[in-house]
Design a protein around this motif. Structure first.
Motif, PDB file in Angstrom:
ATOM      1  N   LEU A  47       0.836  -1.211   0.000  1.00 45.15           N
ATOM      2  CA  LEU A  47       0.000   0.000   0.000  1.00 45.15           C
ATOM      3  C   LEU A  47       0.867   1.257   0.000  1.00 45.15           C
ATOM      4  CD1 LEU A  47      -2.797  -1.005   2.557  1.00 45.15           C
ATOM      5  CD2 LEU A  47      -3.007  -0.849   0.068  1.00 45.15           C
ATOM      6  N   GLN A  48       1.941   1.230   0.782  1.00 44.49           N
ATOM      7  CA  GLN A  48       2.840   2.387   0.828  1.00 44.49           C
ATOM      8  C   GLN A  48       3.545   2.610  -0.507  1.00 44.49           C
ATOM      9  OE1 GLN A  48       5.286   1.401   4.178  1.00 44.49           O
ATOM     10  NE2 GLN A  48       3.808   2.122   5.688  1.00 44.49           N
ATOM     11  N   ALA A  49       3.624   1.541  -1.308  1.00 40.38           N
ATOM     12  CA  ALA A  49       4.238   1.666  -2.629  1.00 40.38           C
ATOM     13  C   ALA A  49       3.213   2.041  -3.700  1.00 40.38           C
ATOM     14  CB  ALA A  49       4.942   0.374  -3.006  1.00 40.38           C
ATOM     15  N   GLY A  50       1.958   2.269  -3.282  1.00 39.47           N
ATOM     16  CA  GLY A  50       0.916   2.659  -4.226  1.00 39.47           C
ATOM     17  C   GLY A  50       0.355   1.511  -5.036  1.00 39.47           C
ATOM     18  N   ASP A  51       0.414   0.294  -4.515  1.00 36.05           N
ATOM     19  CA  ASP A  51      -0.069  -0.899  -5.224  1.00 36.05           C
ATOM     20  C   ASP A  51      -1.604  -0.888  -5.259  1.00 36.05           C
ATOM     21  OD1 ASP A  51      -0.821  -3.475  -6.047  1.00 36.05           O
ATOM     22  OD2 ASP A  51       1.010  -4.354  -5.221  1.00 36.05           O
ATOM     23  N   VAL A  52      -2.179  -0.641  -6.438  1.00 32.30           N
ATOM     24  CA  VAL A  52      -3.634  -0.548  -6.577  1.00 32.30           C
ATOM     25  C   VAL A  52      -4.286  -1.915  -6.381  1.00 32.30           C
ATOM     26  CG1 VAL A  52      -5.524   0.013  -8.160  1.00 32.30           C
ATOM     27  CG2 VAL A  52      -3.473   1.452  -8.104  1.00 32.30           C
ATOM     28  N   GLU A  53      -3.610  -2.996  -6.820  1.00 27.22           N
ATOM     29  CA  GLU A  53      -4.160  -4.350  -6.647  1.00 27.22           C
ATOM     30  C   GLU A  53      -4.322  -4.677  -5.163  1.00 27.22           C
ATOM     31  OE1 GLU A  53      -3.066  -9.016  -7.733  1.00 27.22           O
ATOM     32  OE2 GLU A  53      -1.895  -7.371  -8.602  1.00 27.22           O
ATOM     33  N   ALA A  54      -3.313  -4.326  -4.362  1.00 25.29           N
ATOM     34  CA  ALA A  54      -3.395  -4.546  -2.910  1.00 25.29           C
ATOM     35  C   ALA A  54      -4.506  -3.694  -2.311  1.00 25.29           C
ATOM     36  CB  ALA A  54      -2.063  -4.215  -2.250  1.00 25.29           C
ATOM     37  N   ALA A  55      -4.654  -2.467  -2.788  1.00 27.83           N
ATOM     38  CA  ALA A  55      -5.709  -1.582  -2.283  1.00 27.83           C
ATOM     39  C   ALA A  55      -7.092  -2.146  -2.585  1.00 27.83           C
ATOM     40  CB  ALA A  55      -5.561  -0.188  -2.897  1.00 27.83           C
ATOM     41  N   THR A  56      -7.236  -2.720  -3.792  1.00 29.24           N
ATOM     42  CA  THR A  56      -8.519  -3.321  -4.164  1.00 29.24           C
ATOM     43  C   THR A  56      -8.838  -4.507  -3.268  1.00 29.24           C
ATOM     44  OG1 THR A  56      -8.198  -2.639  -6.465  1.00 29.24           O
ATOM     45  CG2 THR A  56      -9.811  -4.377  -6.044  1.00 29.24           C
ATOM     46  N   PHE A  57      -7.841  -5.345  -2.996  1.00 24.75           N
ATOM     47  CA  PHE A  57      -8.055  -6.511  -2.135  1.00 24.75           C
ATOM     48  C   PHE A  57      -8.427  -6.070  -0.719  1.00 24.75           C
ATOM     49  CE2 PHE A  57      -6.600  -9.750   0.865  1.00 24.75           C
ATOM     50  CZ  PHE A  57      -7.200 -10.898   0.335  1.00 24.75           C
ATOM     51  N   VAL A  58      -7.713  -5.087  -0.203  1.00 19.54           N
ATOM     52  CA  VAL A  58      -7.944  -4.619   1.162  1.00 19.54           C
ATOM     53  C   VAL A  58      -9.276  -3.893   1.281  1.00 19.54           C
ATOM     54  CG1 VAL A  58      -7.121  -2.996   2.917  1.00 19.54           C
ATOM     55  CG2 VAL A  58      -5.504  -4.518   1.775  1.00 19.54           C
ATOM     56  N   GLY A  59      -9.683  -3.234   0.184  1.00 18.63           N
ATOM     57  CA  GLY A  59     -10.892  -2.415   0.235  1.00 18.63           C
ATOM     58  C   GLY A  59     -10.587  -0.975   0.591  1.00 18.63           C
ATOM     59  N   ALA A  60      -9.328  -0.551   0.364  1.00 23.47           N
ATOM     60  CA  ALA A  60      -8.923   0.826   0.674  1.00 23.47           C
ATOM     61  C   ALA A  60      -9.356   1.755  -0.458  1.00 23.47           C
ATOM     62  CB  ALA A  60      -7.408   0.894   0.854  1.00 23.47           C
ATOM     63  N   PRO A  61      -9.589   3.027  -0.159  1.00 18.52           N
ATOM     64  CA  PRO A  61      -9.942   3.992  -1.208  1.00 18.52           C
ATOM     65  C   PRO A  61      -8.820   4.089  -2.238  1.00 18.52           C
ATOM     66  CG  PRO A  61     -10.329   4.905   0.987  1.00 18.52           C
ATOM     67  CD  PRO A  61      -9.568   3.636   1.183  1.00 18.52           C
ATOM     68  N   LEU A  62      -9.129   3.858  -3.504  1.00 20.18           N
ATOM     69  CA  LEU A  62      -8.102   3.827  -4.541  1.00 20.18           C
ATOM     70  C   LEU A  62      -7.437   5.187  -4.708  1.00 20.18           C
ATOM     71  CD1 LEU A  62      -9.746   1.604  -7.307  1.00 20.18           C
ATOM     72  CD2 LEU A  62      -8.175   0.945  -5.485  1.00 20.18           C
ATOM     73  N   GLN A  63      -8.223   6.276  -4.535  1.00 24.92           N
ATOM     74  CA  GLN A  63      -7.640   7.598  -4.705  1.00 24.92           C
ATOM     75  C   GLN A  63      -6.585   7.896  -3.640  1.00 24.92           C
ATOM     76  OE1 GLN A  63     -10.755   6.900  -4.000  1.00 24.92           O
ATOM     77  NE2 GLN A  63     -11.605   8.205  -2.360  1.00 24.92           N
ATOM     78  N   THR A  64      -6.671   7.223  -2.503  1.00 24.28           N
ATOM     79  CA  THR A  64      -5.683   7.419  -1.436  1.00 24.28           C
ATOM     80  C   THR A  64      -4.395   6.669  -1.740  1.00 24.28           C
ATOM     81  OG1 THR A  64      -7.468   7.641   0.185  1.00 24.28           O
ATOM     82  CG2 THR A  64      -5.271   7.163   1.047  1.00 24.28           C
ATOM     83  N   ILE A  65      -4.515   5.523  -2.403  1.00 30.80           N
ATOM     84  CA  ILE A  65      -3.354   4.648  -2.615  1.00 30.80           C
ATOM     85  C   ILE A  65      -2.675   4.916  -3.946  1.00 30.80           C
ATOM     86  CG2 ILE A  65      -2.596   2.245  -2.721  1.00 30.80           C
ATOM     87  CD1 ILE A  65      -3.671   3.184   0.013  1.00 30.80           C
ATOM     88  N   SER A  66      -3.464   5.152  -4.993  1.00 29.28           N
ATOM     89  CA  SER A  66      -2.906   5.303  -6.331  1.00 29.28           C
ATOM     90  C   SER A  66      -1.904   6.457  -6.383  1.00 29.28           C
ATOM     91  CB  SER A  66      -4.039   5.558  -7.330  1.00 29.28           C
ATOM     92  OG  SER A  66      -3.532   5.697  -8.640  1.00 29.28           O
ATOM     93  N   GLY A  67      -0.692   6.134  -6.832  1.00 29.80           N
ATOM     94  CA  GLY A  67       0.358   7.134  -6.955  1.00 29.80           C
ATOM     95  C   GLY A  67       1.052   7.472  -5.655  1.00 29.80           C
ATOM     96  N   HIS A  68       0.632   6.848  -4.545  1.00 32.78           N
ATOM     97  CA  HIS A  68       1.249   7.168  -3.241  1.00 32.78           C
ATOM     98  C   HIS A  68       2.613   6.493  -3.115  1.00 32.78           C
ATOM     99  CE1 HIS A  68       1.330   8.170   1.061  1.00 32.78           C
ATOM    100  NE2 HIS A  68       1.871   6.975   1.227  1.00 32.78           N
TER     101      HIS A  68
END
Length: 513
Positions: free
Chosen positions: A440-461
């Motif tokens: 997540l800290q690396a901006g992994d969108v696939e991990a964010a989708t699995f976790v259910g985290a807001p994509l706008q928070t993770i994408s590009g982070h």
């Protein structure tokens, strides 16, 4: 003794035989159901009796230890009391203990009654499976095994819904009171319908008390070590001490039993190749069956937040698929090689278990439907043919002992499987969570989708999150890590179940009895 069983099989009319057998099946069903309905309502019992949370698990552990000690004694008790009076005595004690549990007003009182309930219930399961091969001719054994097998695996499936409904609608006392009327009816029908043979009190003169103590010590210490290992650690002093006691007492028990003239358990049955292969299959089925029935409520309760009634409704799919498949299994079992059916059953069951290894935190009824269908279809082929392999070619006088060992292997497989699952969940959740945080800290969108985290928070982070974002993500990551650990447990159980296929080629083709 063989002649006694043969005459019992031939002299009774079929209607009477089936009536007595069905009475035994009802008693077995109640004994298996009891474990499941109580498991779903432990928090209610804990609150009602003001039980310390650290002691709550003893309500189940006391039952399971007594049960696992009683199962291998079925052969000795059958020789002593006869099949008829063993069942009547066991189901009567089970009813009395159930009433005692319902009336218990303290933790100690409840545990004492659970010990008696577990010991009496432990003899009911192997008694039923030995009755299949003692009471019925070869052409009726497949149907009788199916009836017993359906009830044996249906009880854990419907247990959660029955337990949840009883607790929510009435009170926890009814978890035990439901055993009383069916138990009394079973005792009366069995006493009137099962074949009558003379009891053999002389068996008591040959009872090896030291061997009995050694066997009970080995099995009880094994159960306790498996219960504690996931939380205390497999190499903790307490667990290692228990395993040492288990190995030492078990080794001396085996030595005395193999050398004795009157063994309390006939371990010589393992010298029969088909019985040995059938027992291996029974052990592996215990891992897969108990493991899957354990993992689904864990996921539905702790990940999805469902109550016992909702869990039971979801798990009914397995039972329905099993009931639909049962007649097909009976027809094929009569016409096909038991080894081929066993291999097909375990392969299909392993696939069904493996299908559950790809869940995410949002998985629910729909995602669990087809894996349950596959497992439900496979179960009867994992139970019927191995039972015939193990017991179908043995002489009638060896069947009660063999049935006890055969069923003990399934219970031990279940205990080891659940300990393994708990170990995976306890030890893997934290490192899996750390991996998710890194992704997540690396901006992994696939991990964010699995976790259910807001994509706008993770994408590009990139880099660490601030305190508010960390607080938002932490419960999601913990839940997702638990799901991944549960998925790993599903996959390990699937692989172990598939390993059962390696033993099938060593069996001989069963011949007609």
């Amino acid at each position: 003794m063989s002649e006694r069983f043969e005459s019992a099989r031939l002299d009774e009319t079929p209607a009477i035989v089936w009536l007595g057998f069905m009475a035994m099946c009802v008693g077995m069903f109640m004994a298996i159901l009891d474990v499941q309905v109580v498991a779903t309502s432990l928090p209610t019992i804990q609150s009602a009796l003001d039980i310390d949370p650290d002691q709550m698990s003893w309500i189940q552990t006391a039952y399971l230890i007594a049960e696992v000690v009683a199962i291998p004694l079925t052969g000795f008790l059958t020789r002593l009391l006869t099949m008829r009076w063993l069942f009547v005595t066991a189901i009567s004690l089970f009813v009395a203990a159930s009433a005692g549990c319902a009336m218990s007003g303290s933790f100690g009182e409840l545990v004492a009654w659970r010990v008696l309930q577990g010991f009496s219930g432990g003899t009911l399961i192997p008694s039923v499976f030995s009755a299949v091969f003692i009471l019925f001719p070869n052409e009726r054994q497949a149907l009788a095994t199916t009836i017993a097998g359906v009830l044996a695996v249906l009880a854990p499936t419907v247990g959660p819904i029955v337990g949840g409904w009883l607790t929510q609608t009435y009170s926890w006392h009814w978890l035990f009171l439901i055993n009383i009327l069916p138990g009394i009816a079973s005792a009366i029908l069995a006493a009137r319908s099962l074949p009558r043979q003379a009891t053999n009190p002389s068996e008591l003169r040959h009872l090896d008390g030291l061997s009995l103590l050694l066997m009970a010590t080995a099995l009880a210490s094994l159960e306790l070590s498996l219960k504690e290992a996931p939380t205390s650690g497999w190499i903790s002093a307490y667990v290692l001490s228990l395993l040492t006691v288990c190995l030492a007492s078990g080794a001396v028990f085996i030595w005395r039993t193999l050398r004795g003239n009157w063994p309390i358990v006939d371990l010589g049955n393992f010298g029969d190749r088909n019985f040995l292969v059938g027992s291996v299959l029974s052990f592996v089925l215990g891992i897969g069956l108990f493991g899957s029935v354990y993992l689904m409520p864990v996921f539905l309760a702790f990940i999805r937040g469902h109550d016992a009634l909702q869990i039971g409704m979801t798990m009914l799919v397995t039972g329905v698929a099993q009931l639909i498949t049962a007649p097909i299994a009976v027809a094929l079992e009569k016409r096909m090689d038991a080894r081929l059916l066993s291999a097909a059953g375990f392969a299909l069951f392993a696939i069904g278990v493996g299908m559950s290894a790809f869940q995410d935190p949002r998985s629910d009824y729909d995602a669990m439907f087809w894996p349950q269908v596959v497992r439900g279809v496979a179960i009867m082929f994992c139970l019927l043919p191995p039972t015939r392999l193990a017991l179908g070619t043995l002489p009638p006088d060896r069947i009660p002992d063999a049935s006890g060992l055969f069923n003990l292997m399934r219970n031990l497989g279940g205990a080891i499987g659940i300990a393994l699952i708990d170990t995976i969940i306890y030890t893997r959740s934290e490192p899996l969570g750390q991996v998710l945080w890194t992704r997540l800290q690396a901006g992994d969108v696939e991990a964010a989708t699995f976790v259910g985290a807001p994509l706008q928070t993770i994408s590009g982070h990139s880099g660490s999150f601030d305190a508010d974002t960390t607080a938002l993500l932490d419960p999601l990551v913990q839940t997702a890590a638990s799901v991944q650990a549960i998925n790993e447990a599903w996959m390990v159980i699937a692989v172990l179940t598939g390993c059962a296929l390696l033993s099938v080629p060593f069996a001989r083709r069963p011949t007609s009895t």
